[in-house]
Design a protein around this motif. Structure first.
Motif, PDB file in Angstrom:
ATOM      1  N   LEU A 110       0.858  -1.184   0.000  1.00 41.94           N
ATOM      2  CA  LEU A 110       0.000   0.000   0.000  1.00 41.94           C
ATOM      3  C   LEU A 110       0.893   1.231   0.000  1.00 41.94           C
ATOM      4  CD1 LEU A 110      -2.503  -0.995   2.830  1.00 41.94           C
ATOM      5  CD2 LEU A 110      -2.954  -1.006   0.393  1.00 41.94           C
ATOM      6  N   VAL A 111       0.597   2.171  -0.881  1.00 46.77           N
ATOM      7  CA  VAL A 111       1.298   3.456  -0.901  1.00 46.77           C
ATOM      8  C   VAL A 111       0.251   4.526  -0.671  1.00 46.77           C
ATOM      9  CG1 VAL A 111       2.694   5.063  -2.236  1.00 46.77           C
ATOM     10  CG2 VAL A 111       3.040   2.593  -2.511  1.00 46.77           C
ATOM     11  N   LEU A 112       0.413   5.282   0.414  1.00 47.58           N
ATOM     12  CA  LEU A 112      -0.515   6.349   0.774  1.00 47.58           C
ATOM     13  C   LEU A 112       0.190   7.683   0.571  1.00 47.58           C
ATOM     14  CD1 LEU A 112      -1.647   4.738   4.155  1.00 47.58           C
ATOM     15  CD2 LEU A 112      -2.775   4.532   1.940  1.00 47.58           C
ATOM     16  N   ALA A 113      -0.333   8.492  -0.355  1.00 43.39           N
ATOM     17  CA  ALA A 113       0.276   9.792  -0.645  1.00 43.39           C
ATOM     18  C   ALA A 113      -0.680  10.897  -0.240  1.00 43.39           C
ATOM     19  CB  ALA A 113       0.617   9.897  -2.129  1.00 43.39           C
ATOM     20  N   GLY A 114      -0.180  11.845   0.535  1.00 40.00           N
ATOM     21  CA  GLY A 114      -0.992  12.983   0.959  1.00 40.00           C
ATOM     22  C   GLY A 114      -0.982  14.082  -0.080  1.00 40.00           C
ATOM     23  N   GLY A 115      -1.868  15.025   0.099  1.00 40.42           N
ATOM     24  CA  GLY A 115      -1.944  16.158  -0.809  1.00 40.42           C
ATOM     25  C   GLY A 115      -0.685  17.011  -0.783  1.00 40.42           C
ATOM     26  N   ASN A 116       0.106  16.891   0.292  1.00 35.96           N
ATOM     27  CA  ASN A 116       1.329  17.686   0.423  1.00 35.96           C
ATOM     28  C   ASN A 116       2.535  17.010  -0.221  1.00 35.96           C
ATOM     29  OD1 ASN A 116       1.752  15.564   2.132  1.00 35.96           O
ATOM     30  ND2 ASN A 116       2.025  16.793   3.987  1.00 35.96           N
ATOM     31  N   GLY A 117       2.332  15.833  -0.845  1.00 40.42           N
ATOM     32  CA  GLY A 117       3.423  15.136  -1.512  1.00 40.42           C
ATOM     33  C   GLY A 117       4.108  14.086  -0.661  1.00 40.42           C
ATOM     34  N   ALA A 118       3.879  14.101   0.646  1.00 44.05           N
ATOM     35  CA  ALA A 118       4.479  13.085   1.513  1.00 44.05           C
ATOM     36  C   ALA A 118       3.781  11.747   1.286  1.00 44.05           C
ATOM     37  CB  ALA A 118       4.356  13.504   2.976  1.00 44.05           C
ATOM     38  N   SER A 119       4.535  10.657   1.392  1.00 39.88           N
ATOM     39  CA  SER A 119       3.907   9.353   1.205  1.00 39.88           C
ATOM     40  C   SER A 119       4.459   8.336   2.197  1.00 39.88           C
ATOM     41  CB  SER A 119       4.098   8.846  -0.222  1.00 39.88           C
ATOM     42  OG  SER A 119       5.446   8.536  -0.472  1.00 39.88           O
ATOM     43  N   THR A 120       3.674   7.298   2.427  1.00 42.25           N
ATOM     44  CA  THR A 120       4.037   6.205   3.308  1.00 42.25           C
ATOM     45  C   THR A 120       3.789   4.908   2.555  1.00 42.25           C
ATOM     46  OG1 THR A 120       3.333   7.475   5.237  1.00 42.25           O
ATOM     47  CG2 THR A 120       3.513   5.096   5.516  1.00 42.25           C
ATOM     48  N   THR A 121       4.697   3.953   2.689  1.00 40.82           N
ATOM     49  CA  THR A 121       4.541   2.653   2.042  1.00 40.82           C
ATOM     50  C   THR A 121       4.466   1.577   3.105  1.00 40.82           C
ATOM     51  OG1 THR A 121       5.790   3.390   0.107  1.00 40.82           O
ATOM     52  CG2 THR A 121       5.584   1.014   0.423  1.00 40.82           C
TER      53      THR A 121
END
Length: 173
Positions: free
Chosen positions: A147-158
């Motif tokens: 799962l890759v979660l990307a926020g509107g601010n460009g930060a992401s978590t995998t």
């Protein structure tokens, strides 16, 4: 909660065919963009015994699986695509039904020995995503998932793990 579910029942075929699920979520104005990928790989048999045990749909030696993808019915759904050897081919779902607020898309996927096939779907879910629910099909083997979660601010978590039971992830605002 919003949910995505890849439906696969366990059978002896699961001893040969490797499966992988990838889901990328990106916050956009007005909702969340999703890119789902389901990859199926069937290795070539190493010997005659393995060849006799491998999947064999209608005498073709292909692995076949009816894949069902479930997304919220309010989703704006893009095209269903099968990717083989880097070539993308648009396909029509064999089933497209809305029931109880869920859109079900079904497709029968064939994978020849020694090859991979990837089923992809892009869709946009309006509104704010507070949690993500990923359901594992009852009695299926654990499924590797990324799962890759990307926020509107460009930060992401995998997050990479083996899905051995339903997963419910609270998401940051």
């Amino acid at each position: 909660p919003r949910q995505i579910r890849g439906v696969t029942l366990w059978s002896k075929n699961d001893l040969f065919v490797q499966k992988q699920m990838d889901l990328d979520l990106t916050h956009r104005p007005g909702g969340v963009a999703h890119r789902l990928g389901l990859t199926y790989t069937q290795p070539r048999p190493r010997d005659r015994d393995e060849q006799r045990l491998q999947p064999n749909v209608a005498g073709t030696a292909h692995y076949g699986n009816y894949v069902e993808i479930r997304v919220p019915s309010a989703s704006q759904v893009g095209e269903l695509v099968v990717v083989r050897d880097g070539r993308r081919q648009r396909v029509r779902p064999e089933e497209q039904v809305v029931e109880h607020g869920v859109l079900r898309l079904g497709y029968f996927l064939l994978v020849p020995p020694g090859e991979s096939a990837r089923l992809e779907l892009d869709y946009f879910v309006p509104g704010r995503l507070r949690q993500l629910e990923v359901r594992k099909q009852f009695q299926s083997l654990p499924l590797p998932i990324t799962l890759v979660l990307a926020g509107g601010n460009g930060a992401s978590t995998t997050l990479s793990k083996r899905l051995d039971r339903d997963l419910l992830l609270p998401l940051p605002p």
